[in-house]
Design a protein around this motif. Structure first.
Motif, short mmCIF file in Angstrom:
data_model
loop_
_atom_site.label_atom_id
_atom_site.label_comp_id
_atom_site.label_asym_id
_atom_site.label_seq_id
_atom_site.Cartn_x
_atom_site.Cartn_y
_atom_site.Cartn_z
N VAL A 1 0.83 -1.21 0.00
CA VAL A 1 0.00 0.00 0.00
C VAL A 1 0.86 1.26 0.00
O VAL A 1 0.90 2.01 0.99
CB VAL A 1 -0.99 -0.01 1.20
CG1 VAL A 1 -2.06 -1.05 0.97
CG2 VAL A 1 -0.28 -0.28 2.53
N PRO A 2 1.55 1.56 -1.11
CA PRO A 2 2.37 2.78 -1.15
C PRO A 2 1.54 4.04 -0.98
O PRO A 2 2.06 5.05 -0.51
CB PRO A 2 3.02 2.71 -2.53
CG PRO A 2 2.13 1.82 -3.34
CD PRO A 2 1.61 0.81 -2.37
N GLY A 3 0.27 4.00 -1.33
CA GLY A 3 -0.59 5.17 -1.19
C GLY A 3 -1.30 5.20 0.15
O GLY A 3 -2.52 5.40 0.22
N CYS A 4 -0.54 5.02 1.22
CA CYS A 4 -1.10 5.09 2.57
C CYS A 4 -0.05 5.72 3.48
O CYS A 4 1.05 5.19 3.65
CB CYS A 4 -1.47 3.70 3.08
SG CYS A 4 -2.04 3.69 4.80
N VAL A 5 -0.41 6.84 4.10
CA VAL A 5 0.56 7.59 4.89
C VAL A 5 0.94 6.86 6.17
O VAL A 5 2.04 7.06 6.71
CB VAL A 5 0.03 9.00 5.19
CG1 VAL A 5 -1.17 8.96 6.12
CG2 VAL A 5 1.13 9.88 5.78
N SER A 6 0.05 6.01 6.69
CA SER A 6 0.28 5.38 7.99
C SER A 6 0.64 3.90 7.86
O SER A 6 0.49 3.14 8.82
CB SER A 6 -0.98 5.52 8.86
OG SER A 6 -2.11 5.01 8.18
N ALA A 7 1.12 3.47 6.71
CA ALA A 7 1.45 2.06 6.49
C ALA A 7 2.51 1.57 7.47
O ALA A 7 3.40 2.33 7.87
CB ALA A 7 1.92 1.85 5.05
N GLU A 8 2.41 0.31 7.85
CA GLU A 8 3.32 -0.30 8.82
C GLU A 8 3.82 -1.64 8.29
O GLU A 8 3.11 -2.32 7.55
CB GLU A 8 2.59 -0.54 10.15
CG GLU A 8 2.01 0.70 10.81
CD GLU A 8 3.02 1.50 11.60
OE1 GLU A 8 4.20 1.10 11.63
OE2 GLU A 8 2.63 2.53 12.20
N PRO A 9 5.03 -2.06 8.70
CA PRO A 9 5.52 -3.38 8.30
C PRO A 9 4.80 -4.50 9.03
O PRO A 9 4.08 -4.26 10.01
CB PRO A 9 7.00 -3.33 8.68
CG PRO A 9 7.06 -2.34 9.81
CD PRO A 9 6.01 -1.31 9.51
#
Length: 323
Positions: free
Chosen positions: A244-252
């Motif tokens: 999800v590159p288009g998500c500011v809050s993405a997590e591993p």
């Protein structure tokens, strides 16, 4: 008259090319898609306000007005009857009053109430995660909330911050109709111990990724009594950040698409889904192909297809079919 080809890049992008409802107070459908292009609850980066439009555009790649989507794995069509029968409408977007959050939230609640009063199930396209609270407060009766996310969104009400995307579920559990809250996929290292403990001390359940991998999607389908009424809130960052590159809050260390899909399918099979939202796609951050919006449309469409595939849905739609 020549038949139109209607490629995905042609025409007005209603979700799944569903007919557009001209008046949300006069619905004649079983499912109403509602966009909430709001991102003033995101204190870090704006952009999720553009997601409902982007999700609609990518939804055009899946279905037409004549057919649903075909699953090669299951070798059958989903949503075909709903689309051909006009059971799905696009109810447009809630009007947003910039900088007036309480007014916008009131309009969100009002719009969802109109959908429910019209006998339709609301499918909400956000927007940031703050919108789940004004959506949920439109519902009556006891409802269990299943929340897919990397974060608990259970922030303390301090520094005059109360309506951000990090506060929604503290408000949700205070609603009289919230029977329980189960948060699935929680893993962000930006939590405090106090916040997670407050969620649990409130009688709610937190399922981090390690526990999710032990119980699996079928375990999610066994958390609540069969046929329980549930509202499902899906933050795209429940998926692994590589997806999800288009998500500011993405997590591993997040879910794969298959893990999320199978969890939602288990929910559709066991529970009565009264509505759901999908939030936190940020098209301004996405790669050129719009893969995050495409994946988001994929999640919404497959979950909706599995909901409509259930005997309880087929029985209920006999009373909601237009005409």
């Amino acid at each position: 008259m020549m038949t139109r080809v209607n490629r995905p890049f042609v025409g007005i992008p209603s979700f799944l090319r569903a007919r557009i409802a001209p008046d949300i107070t006069q619905l004649d459908a079983a499912i109403a898609i509602l966009g909430i292009p709001f991102d003033e609850g995101s204190p870090f980066m704006p952009g999720t306000r553009m997601a409902p439009r982007s999700l609609r555009e990518h939804s055009l790649r899946f279905c037409s007005e004549h057919r649903g989507y075909y699953s090669p794995e299951e070798k059958r069509e989903f949503l075909g009857e709903e689309i051909r029968g006009g059971l799905i409408v696009d109810a447009g977007d809630v009007d947003i009053h910039p900088t007036n959050v309480e007014k916008t939230f009131a309009l969100i609640t009002e719009a969802v109430k109109h959908i429910l009063d019209g006998g339709a199930m609301p499918v909400i396209l956000g927007g940031d995660h703050s919108i789940t609270y004004p959506v949920f407060r439109a519902f009556d009766g006891d409802i269990h909330v299943l929340h897919f996310d990397a974060h608990t969104d259970y922030g303390t009400l301090e520094q005059d911050m109360q309506y951000t995307n990090g506060h929604a579920f503290r408000h949700v559990v205070e609603r009289a109709g919230a029977s329980s809250l189960t948060q699935i996929g929680i893993r962000s290292l930006r939590h405090s111990a106090e916040i997670v403990e407050q969620v649990i001390e409130g009688g709610n359940r937190v399922i981090p990724m390690g526990e999710f991998r032990r119980i699996g999607p079928q375990g999610i389908g066994a958390l609540l009594p069969e046929n329980a009424r549930v509202y499902v809130s899906i933050d795209v960052d429940v998926l692994d950040m590589s997806l999800v590159p288009g998500c500011v809050s993405a997590e591993p260390d997040g879910m794969t698409y298959a893990e999320l899909r199978d969890s939602l399918k288990a929910i559709a099979e066991r529970y009565q889904v009264v509505g759901f939202d999908f939030v936190e796609v940020n098209p301004l951050l996405d790669v050129g192909s719009g893969v995050t919006s495409y994946l988001g449309a994929h999640v919404v469409i497959e979950f909706l297809g599995n909901i409509c595939d259930q005997p309880r849905w087929r029985a209920s739609r006999r009373t909601t079919c237009p005409g």
